[in-house]
Design an enzyme around this catalytic site. Structure first.
Site, PDB file in Angstrom:
ATOM      1  N   CYS A  66      58.009  45.069  24.385  1.00 37.21           N
ATOM      2  CA  CYS A  66      56.646  45.418  23.951  1.00 37.21           C
ATOM      3  C   CYS A  66      56.529  46.864  23.469  1.00 37.21           C
ATOM      4  O   CYS A  66      55.538  47.227  22.839  1.00 37.21           O
ATOM      5  CB  CYS A  66      55.653  45.175  25.080  1.00 37.21           C
ATOM      6  SG  CYS A  66      55.778  43.518  25.749  1.00 37.21           S
ATOM      7  N   HIS A 101      49.133  48.652  24.144  1.00 40.72           N
ATOM      8  CA  HIS A 101      49.741  47.323  24.066  1.00 40.72           C
ATOM      9  C   HIS A 101      48.768  46.320  24.688  1.00 40.72           C
ATOM     10  O   HIS A 101      48.239  46.558  25.769  1.00 40.72           O
ATOM     11  CB  HIS A 101      51.071  47.334  24.803  1.00 40.72           C
ATOM     12  CG  HIS A 101      51.644  45.977  25.017  1.00 40.72           C
ATOM     13  ND1 HIS A 101      51.722  45.050  24.000  1.00 40.72           N
ATOM     14  CD2 HIS A 101      52.142  45.370  26.122  1.00 40.72           C
ATOM     15  CE1 HIS A 101      52.250  43.939  24.479  1.00 40.72           C
ATOM     16  NE2 HIS A 101      52.511  44.105  25.764  1.00 40.72           N
ATOM     17  N   ASN A 133      49.219  38.273  24.211  1.00 39.20           N
ATOM     18  CA  ASN A 133      50.233  39.331  24.218  1.00 39.20           C
ATOM     19  C   ASN A 133      51.289  39.014  23.152  1.00 39.20           C
ATOM     20  O   ASN A 133      52.021  38.035  23.285  1.00 39.20           O
ATOM     21  CB  ASN A 133      50.861  39.386  25.615  1.00 39.20           C
ATOM     22  CG  ASN A 133      51.956  40.430  25.748  1.00 39.20           C
ATOM     23  OD1 ASN A 133      52.417  40.984  24.758  1.00 39.20           O
ATOM     24  ND2 ASN A 133      52.380  40.676  26.969  1.00 39.20           N
TER      25      ASN A 133
HETATM   26  O1  UT7 Z   1      53.872  42.672  27.944  1.00 42.24           O
HETATM   27  C1  UT7 Z   1      54.648  43.236  28.968  1.00 42.24           C
HETATM   28  C2  UT7 Z   1      53.843  43.591  30.091  1.00 42.24           C
HETATM   29  N1  UT7 Z   1      53.262  42.425  30.684  1.00 42.24           N
HETATM   30  C3  UT7 Z   1      52.196  42.605  31.402  1.00 42.24           C
HETATM   31  O2  UT7 Z   1      51.710  43.700  31.450  1.00 42.24           O
HETATM   32  C4  UT7 Z   1      51.647  41.461  32.222  1.00 42.24           C
HETATM   33  C5  UT7 Z   1      51.230  42.010  33.561  1.00 42.24           C
HETATM   34  N2  UT7 Z   1      50.696  41.053  34.482  1.00 42.24           N
HETATM   35  C6  UT7 Z   1      49.492  40.473  34.339  1.00 42.24           C
HETATM   36  O3  UT7 Z   1      48.844  40.632  33.347  1.00 42.24           O
HETATM   37  C7  UT7 Z   1      48.940  39.713  35.501  1.00 42.24           C
HETATM   38  O4  UT7 Z   1      49.717  39.944  36.638  1.00 42.24           O
HETATM   39  C8  UT7 Z   1      48.844  38.189  35.242  1.00 42.24           C
HETATM   40  C9  UT7 Z   1      47.753  37.896  34.249  1.00 42.24           C
HETATM   41  C10 UT7 Z   1      50.160  37.662  34.742  1.00 42.24           C
HETATM   42  C11 UT7 Z   1      48.481  37.469  36.539  1.00 42.24           C
HETATM   43  O5  UT7 Z   1      47.274  37.989  37.069  1.00 42.24           O
HETATM   44  P1  UT7 Z   1      47.199  38.400  38.610  1.00 42.24           P
HETATM   45  O6  UT7 Z   1      45.816  38.812  38.856  1.00 42.24           O
HETATM   46  O7  UT7 Z   1      48.278  39.424  38.852  1.00 42.24           O
HETATM   47  O8  UT7 Z   1      47.493  37.065  39.323  1.00 42.24           O
HETATM   48  P2  UT7 Z   1      48.676  36.708  40.330  1.00 42.24           P
HETATM   49  O9  UT7 Z   1      49.975  36.669  39.621  1.00 42.24           O
HETATM   50  O10 UT7 Z   1      48.554  37.612  41.499  1.00 42.24           O
HETATM   51  O11 UT7 Z   1      48.276  35.239  40.738  1.00 42.24           O
HETATM   52  C12 UT7 Z   1      47.069  34.955  41.417  1.00 42.24           C
HETATM   53  C13 UT7 Z   1      46.951  33.457  41.585  1.00 42.24           C
HETATM   54  C14 UT7 Z   1      48.210  32.802  42.143  1.00 42.24           C
HETATM   55  O12 UT7 Z   1      47.827  31.793  43.033  1.00 42.24           O
HETATM   56  P3  UT7 Z   1      47.925  32.034  44.616  1.00 42.24           P
HETATM   57  O13 UT7 Z   1      49.365  32.295  44.882  1.00 42.24           O
HETATM   58  O14 UT7 Z   1      47.060  33.229  44.889  1.00 42.24           O
HETATM   59  O15 UT7 Z   1      47.407  30.761  45.156  1.00 42.24           O
HETATM   60  C15 UT7 Z   1      48.832  32.169  40.922  1.00 42.24           C
HETATM   61  O16 UT7 Z   1      49.601  31.030  41.231  1.00 42.24           O
HETATM   62  O17 UT7 Z   1      46.701  32.840  40.317  1.00 42.24           O
HETATM   63  C16 UT7 Z   1      47.610  31.759  40.123  1.00 42.24           C
HETATM   64  N3  UT7 Z   1      47.888  31.625  38.702  1.00 42.24           N
HETATM   65  C17 UT7 Z   1      47.127  30.880  37.878  1.00 42.24           C
HETATM   66  N4  UT7 Z   1      46.041  30.131  38.109  1.00 42.24           N
HETATM   67  C18 UT7 Z   1      45.485  29.511  37.060  1.00 42.24           C
HETATM   68  C19 UT7 Z   1      48.860  32.216  37.956  1.00 42.24           C
HETATM   69  N5  UT7 Z   1      48.755  31.852  36.671  1.00 42.24           N
HETATM   70  C20 UT7 Z   1      47.683  31.020  36.605  1.00 42.24           C
HETATM   71  C21 UT7 Z   1      47.061  30.345  35.543  1.00 42.24           C
HETATM   72  N6  UT7 Z   1      45.972  29.617  35.817  1.00 42.24           N
HETATM   73  N7  UT7 Z   1      47.510  30.426  34.263  1.00 42.24           N
END
Ligand code: UT7
Length: 329
Positions: free
Chosen positions: A116, A256, A286
């Site tokens: 990225c 980004h 993204n």
């Molecule tokens: O481009 C390079 C850099 N990339 C980034 O900067 C991405 C950075 N990360 C993020 O943007 C975020 O971490 C995400 C958007 C990927 C995830 O958001 P989050 O608030 O960090 O969520 P999480 O990974 O902590 O997951 C929270 C919950 C989990 O469920 P449990 O374990 O709490 O029951 C996940 O399984 O959300 C669940 N989950 C989803 N639920 C519905 C993860 N993906 C999804 C989804 N739909 N698509």
């Protein structure tokens, strides 16, 4: 303000595939919801390439637009730099395909594999080549077809990524405007938080690597999120200080576009109000190396970034890699 301005951006362009993938579409593919995606990422729709549409096709379209904008022709280009992690082939470089498609016979061409951060790395190299008088017209492109390496059975990643390309034409500065400074950094220790293990020589493609889905993006989202907030805040702050700017001098921040919450955090860190932080993550998702040049082109063509104004560009991605640039138009 910085006194040594060596190069400037005189043209930008972008290419966005026609086909879209909305949050509603994704609800049909994996266990997710429009509400979850909007609140956690800010995303609503991404664009996805058609069958046979290649990264080099998007890059070439964006490059043509940028050259038109700059009022230059393909024969003027002496270096093509493409930031991509989704090149057309293992080798040769996608930049060489772009050179061939443009007919840019006077150019050398190379790819930058900085995920990225690829566009920022490319901009730094373009500026350095111009300072060293090794090049006069450099095409810097960020282009990706991330849909090709996205696992549409993994809801943790598949809702995030889209395809597209953006390009900028960099030439020697006329003195008053241009690239005020660039900054790049990497930390390879944390690579396993965001990577694609397969498709390289560590795990040559085999039935096993395909069964293990090693040819898709793997990401530990929460850890990457934390690292991105810190690194992008640091990088934005660093370039503002190094170019002797204050927050008031920054007319626009283009981060980004990985997550609205990360974009907002970066703006807050450098005390630039939301109204001056550019956001288009809702429209593209993204797009990795393409996200900054797409946003830059959009902001210029929409008249939101005008001549005389200063923009801070800031990126973070796999590697980890990160970086920033301050540019006065
Ligand atoms: O481009 C390079 C850099 N990339 C980034 O900067 C991405 C950075 N990360 C993020 O943007 C975020 O971490 C995400 C958007 C990927 C995830 O958001 P989050 O608030 O960090 O969520 P999480 O990974 O902590 O997951 C929270 C919950 C989990 O469920 P449990 O374990 O709490 O029951 C996940 O399984 O959300 C669940 N989950 C989803 N639920 C519905 C993860 N993906 C999804 C989804 N739909 N698509």
């Amino acid at each position: 303000m910085s006194e040594n301005i060596n190069s400037m951006i005189i043209g930008t362009g972008r290419a966005i595939p026609e086909k879209t993938l909305t949050n509603k579409d994704l609800e049909q593919i994996v266990d997710t919801s429009d509400e979850w995606i909007r609140t956690r990422t800010g995303m609503q729709v991404r664009h996805i390439v058609a069958d046979g549409e290649l990264t080099s096709d998007l890059c070439t379209r964006a490059a043509k637009e940028a050259l038109d904008d700059a009022g230059l022709g393909v024969m003027d280009i002496d270096m093509i730099i493409v930031g991509t992690i989704t090149g057309d082939m293992g080798f040769p470089s996608t930049a060489c395909f772009v050179q061939q498609k443009l007919g840019a016979e006077n150019a050398a061409a190379m790819d930058i594999h900085a995920a990225c951060s690829g566009f920022i790395y490319g901009l730094e190299i373009a500026d350095s080549l111009i300072v060293a008088k090794k090049a006069k017209t450099v095409l810097v492109i960020g282009g990706e077809t991330l849909s090709r390496i996205t696992d549409y059975t993994d809801r943790n990643t598949c809702v995030l990524f889209g395809d597209g390309a953006g390009a900028a034409v960099v030439v020697p500065s006329d003195g008053n405007r241009g690239i005020l400074g660039t900054f790049t950094k990497s930390d390879g220790r944390l690579y396993e938080l965001l990577y694609m293990p397969g498709m390289g020589t560590a795990h040559p493609p085999s039935h096993e690597t395909v069964d293990q889905r090693l040819h898709y993006i793997k990401m530990a989202g929460r850890e990457v999120f934390k690292a991105a907030v810190t690194a992008m805040g640091d990088a934005a702050e660093h370039i503002i200080e190094r170019c002797n700017l204050s927050s008031d001098d920054v007319d626009m921040v283009i981060s980004h576009q990985a997550n609205l919450r990360i974009i907002d955090a970066t703006g807050r860190r450098v005390k630039v109000p939301k109204s001056r932080v550019y956001v288009n993550v809702q429209n593209y998702g993204n797009t990795s190396a393409a996200s900054i040049p797409i946003a830059l082109d959009e902001a210029r063509r929409e008249g939101k970034l005008r001549d005389g104004q200063t923009v801070v560009l800031v990126a973070f991605g796999a590697g980890f890699t990160w970086g920033s640039a301050a540019v006065r138009f």
